[in-house]
Design an enzyme around this catalytic site. Sequence first.
Site, PDB file in Angstrom:
ATOM      1  N   LYS A  13      56.050 -31.278 -51.599  1.00 35.76           N
ATOM      2  CA  LYS A  13      56.731 -30.202 -52.339  1.00 35.76           C
ATOM      3  C   LYS A  13      56.708 -30.477 -53.847  1.00 35.76           C
ATOM      4  CE  LYS A  13      60.774 -30.542 -50.216  1.00 35.76           C
ATOM      5  NZ  LYS A  13      60.539 -31.656 -49.260  1.00 35.76           N
ATOM      6  N   ARG A  88      69.007 -27.215 -48.127  1.00 33.31           N
ATOM      7  CA  ARG A  88      68.774 -28.203 -47.076  1.00 33.31           C
ATOM      8  C   ARG A  88      69.744 -28.040 -45.909  1.00 33.31           C
ATOM      9  NH1 ARG A  88      66.306 -32.250 -50.939  1.00 33.31           N
ATOM     10  NH2 ARG A  88      65.446 -33.912 -49.671  1.00 33.31           N
ATOM     11  N   ARG A 127      54.393 -44.505 -51.460  1.00 34.94           N
ATOM     12  CA  ARG A 127      54.540 -43.658 -52.647  1.00 34.94           C
ATOM     13  C   ARG A 127      55.122 -44.457 -53.817  1.00 34.94           C
ATOM     14  NH1 ARG A 127      57.850 -37.976 -52.524  1.00 34.94           N
ATOM     15  NH2 ARG A 127      59.724 -39.241 -52.244  1.00 34.94           N
ATOM     16  N   ARG A 160      60.836 -45.629 -54.869  1.00 37.69           N
ATOM     17  CA  ARG A 160      62.191 -45.095 -54.775  1.00 37.69           C
ATOM     18  C   ARG A 160      62.943 -45.845 -53.681  1.00 37.69           C
ATOM     19  NH1 ARG A 160      61.763 -38.617 -54.436  1.00 37.69           N
ATOM     20  NH2 ARG A 160      63.382 -39.009 -52.893  1.00 37.69           N
ATOM     21  N   ARG A 171      65.967 -40.135 -43.278  1.00 35.51           N
ATOM     22  CA  ARG A 171      65.833 -38.841 -43.972  1.00 35.51           C
ATOM     23  C   ARG A 171      65.154 -37.820 -43.068  1.00 35.51           C
ATOM     24  NH1 ARG A 171      62.664 -40.599 -49.069  1.00 35.51           N
ATOM     25  NH2 ARG A 171      62.727 -38.425 -49.692  1.00 35.51           N
TER      26      ARG A 171
HETATM   27  P1  AMP Z   1      64.377 -35.292 -52.764  1.00 35.66           P
HETATM   28  O1  AMP Z   1      63.850 -35.859 -54.030  1.00 35.66           O
HETATM   29  O2  AMP Z   1      64.304 -33.784 -52.714  1.00 35.66           O
HETATM   30  O3  AMP Z   1      63.785 -35.936 -51.528  1.00 35.66           O
HETATM   31  O4  AMP Z   1      65.947 -35.616 -52.734  1.00 35.66           O
HETATM   32  C1  AMP Z   1      66.407 -36.958 -52.752  1.00 35.66           C
HETATM   33  C2  AMP Z   1      67.825 -37.040 -52.214  1.00 35.66           C
HETATM   34  O5  AMP Z   1      68.707 -36.250 -53.034  1.00 35.66           O
HETATM   35  C3  AMP Z   1      68.019 -36.485 -50.814  1.00 35.66           C
HETATM   36  O6  AMP Z   1      67.671 -37.419 -49.796  1.00 35.66           O
HETATM   37  C4  AMP Z   1      69.522 -36.171 -50.832  1.00 35.66           C
HETATM   38  O7  AMP Z   1      70.290 -37.354 -50.728  1.00 35.66           O
HETATM   39  C5  AMP Z   1      69.717 -35.636 -52.245  1.00 35.66           C
HETATM   40  N1  AMP Z   1      69.507 -34.159 -52.296  1.00 35.66           N
HETATM   41  C6  AMP Z   1      68.521 -33.489 -52.958  1.00 35.66           C
HETATM   42  N2  AMP Z   1      68.628 -32.159 -52.763  1.00 35.66           N
HETATM   43  C7  AMP Z   1      69.701 -31.979 -51.958  1.00 35.66           C
HETATM   44  C8  AMP Z   1      70.319 -30.837 -51.372  1.00 35.66           C
HETATM   45  N3  AMP Z   1      69.843 -29.594 -51.549  1.00 35.66           N
HETATM   46  N4  AMP Z   1      71.426 -31.037 -50.585  1.00 35.66           N
HETATM   47  C9  AMP Z   1      71.922 -32.265 -50.378  1.00 35.66           C
HETATM   48  N5  AMP Z   1      71.384 -33.385 -50.879  1.00 35.66           N
HETATM   49  C10 AMP Z   1      70.282 -33.266 -51.667  1.00 35.66           C
END
Ligand code: AMP
Length: 214
Positions: A13, A88, A127, A160, A171
């Site tokens: 994404k 989400r 990654r 990360r 996740r």
């Molecule tokens: P991402 O970079 O999109 O994988 O997001 C990293 C982390 O941020 C996720 O594993 C969640 O802990 C938090 N996070 C990001 N977006 C959301 C969301 N829409 N709702 C809840 N937690 C989020």
Amino acid sequence: MRIILFGPPGVGKGTQARLLSTTHGIPHISTGDMLRTAVAEGTELGRKAKSIMDAGQLVPDDVMIGIVRDVLASPRAANGFILDGFPRTIQQAHALTELLHAMKLDDTVVVNLQVDEEEIVRRLRSRLTCDRTGKVYTSGTEGLTPGGPCPDCGGTLVQREDDREETVRKRLGVYHQTTEPVIEYFRANGRVVTIDGTAPIESVNRAITSLLGD
Ligand code: AMP
């Protein structure tokens, strides 16, 4: 162009959003990036979010909905946006649908990216992310290693915290249980296009662009 990029962590994404943002000149709104910035800056939000993110869990809905409401109402998003990482949960999807409806943006398209689960684990385990720009690379290709320099800007390449295999699997569990049902919600309420995210980056980009008719 107004799109919601949907799919499991590691499906691509962020990579696709960055490309579309450059080619179409519209902002990439990543809730994950916004939270990581808050963590790096040590804000109150960042302090609350850090342990939740490191554990691979979700930050509470009311917090996330408030953040996205503000950013979509800002001038930044006035001419389009690519939303990455939100919604989400069903509650977030419901709030977003109401928000877009109030903004007369019901034609926003959901792009659902799909990749085989083991491929996702492989991708995320290797990654590397530039600590300056967030650009992602694969460890081992062209001699790139954790702690080494970003070939683009000289920033540092880091893994990360939540890309460690154990957390990646957590996740994915959260994704299946809480996030995946959101796609059915959108199918019932609006336009969803599904795209195979296994293909090379440029092919996926072309598929998205041609399906959106831009
Ligand atoms: P991402 O970079 O999109 O994988 O997001 C990293 C982390 O941020 C996720 O594993 C969640 O802990 C938090 N996070 C990001 N977006 C959301 C969301 N829409 N709702 C809840 N937690 C989020």
